[in-house]
Design a protein around this motif. Sequence first.
Motif, PDB file in Angstrom:
ATOM      1  N   ASN A 142      40.943   4.022 -57.005  1.00  0.00           N
ATOM      2  CA  ASN A 142      40.501   3.988 -55.626  1.00  0.00           C
ATOM      3  C   ASN A 142      41.026   2.788 -54.837  1.00  0.00           C
ATOM      4  OD1 ASN A 142      38.947   2.133 -57.065  1.00  0.00           O
ATOM      5  ND2 ASN A 142      37.077   2.667 -56.041  1.00  0.00           N
ATOM      6  N   ILE A 179      39.757   1.204 -51.185  1.00  0.00           N
ATOM      7  CA  ILE A 179      39.399  -0.203 -50.983  1.00  0.00           C
ATOM      8  C   ILE A 179      40.190  -0.772 -49.808  1.00  0.00           C
ATOM      9  CG2 ILE A 179      39.441  -2.514 -51.987  1.00  0.00           C
ATOM     10  CD1 ILE A 179      37.304  -0.743 -53.181  1.00  0.00           C
ATOM     11  N   MET A 239      38.609   0.471 -46.684  1.00  0.00           N
ATOM     12  CA  MET A 239      37.346  -0.232 -46.456  1.00  0.00           C
ATOM     13  C   MET A 239      37.581  -1.630 -45.902  1.00  0.00           C
ATOM     14  SD  MET A 239      34.441  -1.487 -49.147  1.00  0.00           S
ATOM     15  CE  MET A 239      35.404  -2.976 -49.436  1.00  0.00           C
ATOM     16  N   LEU A 240      38.557  -2.349 -46.464  1.00  0.00           N
ATOM     17  CA  LEU A 240      38.844  -3.703 -45.999  1.00  0.00           C
ATOM     18  C   LEU A 240      39.367  -3.692 -44.564  1.00  0.00           C
ATOM     19  CD1 LEU A 240      40.485  -5.225 -49.207  1.00  0.00           C
ATOM     20  CD2 LEU A 240      38.224  -5.752 -48.270  1.00  0.00           C
ATOM     21  N   PHE A 266      29.593  -4.642 -46.747  1.00  0.00           N
ATOM     22  CA  PHE A 266      30.706  -3.989 -47.436  1.00  0.00           C
ATOM     23  C   PHE A 266      30.646  -4.368 -48.912  1.00  0.00           C
ATOM     24  CE2 PHE A 266      31.900  -4.003 -43.064  1.00  0.00           C
ATOM     25  CZ  PHE A 266      32.567  -2.806 -42.884  1.00  0.00           C
ATOM     26  N   THR A 301      32.082  -3.462 -53.035  1.00  0.00           N
ATOM     27  CA  THR A 301      32.867  -2.758 -54.041  1.00  0.00           C
ATOM     28  C   THR A 301      32.061  -2.788 -55.331  1.00  0.00           C
ATOM     29  OG1 THR A 301      34.061  -4.794 -54.619  1.00  0.00           O
ATOM     30  CG2 THR A 301      35.067  -3.360 -52.982  1.00  0.00           C
ATOM     31  N   THR A 357      31.373  -1.359 -59.424  1.00  0.00           N
ATOM     32  CA  THR A 357      32.164  -1.070 -60.614  1.00  0.00           C
ATOM     33  C   THR A 357      31.544   0.043 -61.457  1.00  0.00           C
ATOM     34  OG1 THR A 357      33.279  -2.125 -62.490  1.00  0.00           O
ATOM     35  CG2 THR A 357      30.986  -2.730 -62.119  1.00  0.00           C
ATOM     36  N   GLU A 375      31.897   3.303 -61.911  1.00  0.00           N
ATOM     37  CA  GLU A 375      31.481   4.635 -61.471  1.00  0.00           C
ATOM     38  C   GLU A 375      31.673   5.649 -62.597  1.00  0.00           C
ATOM     39  OE1 GLU A 375      32.843   7.846 -58.060  1.00  0.00           O
ATOM     40  OE2 GLU A 375      34.221   7.096 -59.581  1.00  0.00           O
ATOM     41  N   SER A 386      26.848   0.924 -58.556  1.00  0.00           N
ATOM     42  CA  SER A 386      26.089   1.371 -57.387  1.00  0.00           C
ATOM     43  C   SER A 386      24.631   1.622 -57.750  1.00  0.00           C
ATOM     44  CB  SER A 386      26.719   2.632 -56.791  1.00  0.00           C
ATOM     45  OG  SER A 386      26.753   3.687 -57.739  1.00  0.00           O
ATOM     46  N   ASN A 389      30.683   6.088 -48.187  1.00  0.00           N
ATOM     47  CA  ASN A 389      31.445   5.894 -49.415  1.00  0.00           C
ATOM     48  C   ASN A 389      32.895   6.334 -49.207  1.00  0.00           C
ATOM     49  OD1 ASN A 389      31.644   5.417 -52.383  1.00  0.00           O
ATOM     50  ND2 ASN A 389      32.084   7.606 -52.412  1.00  0.00           N
ATOM     51  N   ASP A 434      36.279   6.691 -51.835  1.00  0.00           N
ATOM     52  CA  ASP A 434      36.950   6.508 -53.122  1.00  0.00           C
ATOM     53  C   ASP A 434      38.439   6.311 -52.868  1.00  0.00           C
ATOM     54  OD1 ASP A 434      34.774   6.510 -54.741  1.00  0.00           O
ATOM     55  OD2 ASP A 434      34.958   8.580 -55.380  1.00  0.00           O
ATOM     56  N   ASP A 489      29.600   7.246 -55.997  1.00  0.00           N
ATOM     57  CA  ASP A 489      28.663   6.133 -55.827  1.00  0.00           C
ATOM     58  C   ASP A 489      27.628   6.334 -54.733  1.00  0.00           C
ATOM     59  OD1 ASP A 489      29.468   4.221 -57.878  1.00  0.00           O
ATOM     60  OD2 ASP A 489      31.351   4.055 -56.782  1.00  0.00           O
TER      61      ASP A 489
END
Length: 211
Positions: free
Chosen positions: A8, A12, A15-16, A35, A37, A39, A41, A48, A67, A69, A120
């Motif tokens: 993913n 990420i 998301m950033l 925000f 991240t 681990t 999953e 999550s 969410n 991915d 998640d």
Amino acid sequence: IYNGALDNASGIACMLSVAKALAGWTPRPKRSILFMTVTAEESGLLGSDYYAKHPTFPAGKIAVNFNMDGTNLLGRTKDLVVLGFGKTDLDDPLQNLAALQERVVLPDQMPEKGSFYRSDHFSFAKTGIPSLSFETGLDVIGKPEGWGKAQVDEYTEKHYHQPSDEYDPAWNLEGAIEDARLIFQLALQVANQEAMPKWKPGDEFEKLRNP
């Protein structure tokens, strides 16, 4: 080495990008936006699940969980697939924002895989927090019907959770940019509205929502 470039790392990166845009936005959103991240999953949503059970804010004060991915690496699409579409009162805002991009929002196109219950966001849904997961659209502009799904199926068969999930210079990021902009706009809207998002009446998670 499993670099997980699409799943993913691409999510990420998306998301950033959204986080950077929101951090620099003025005026500041009325609600805090966290925000995260998480681990493990694949080992049972361990990261999550831990946060959902030990949140830094009371679950009843958390407006919504988004969410990501992976993200769309196929190019611009006419659609946006959202796991959880149809379950919350965010359907209208989602559709309105997608319409500004001349797109439509679709629910999970492969519900037989049970994806809503495997990623998640499910950890948050189980605590009553309205949750959405943004997926790759499949109706790719300029490509024949079925091309997008064929690409996703090929990735799933040959590269998903495999060392071959590597960066490809042929990726088309135009669709990822559109998705990131929509997620940014939806997050900003939720953060500034007075009312908290809600599950639709009768939804399986509705009764889990803390007041």
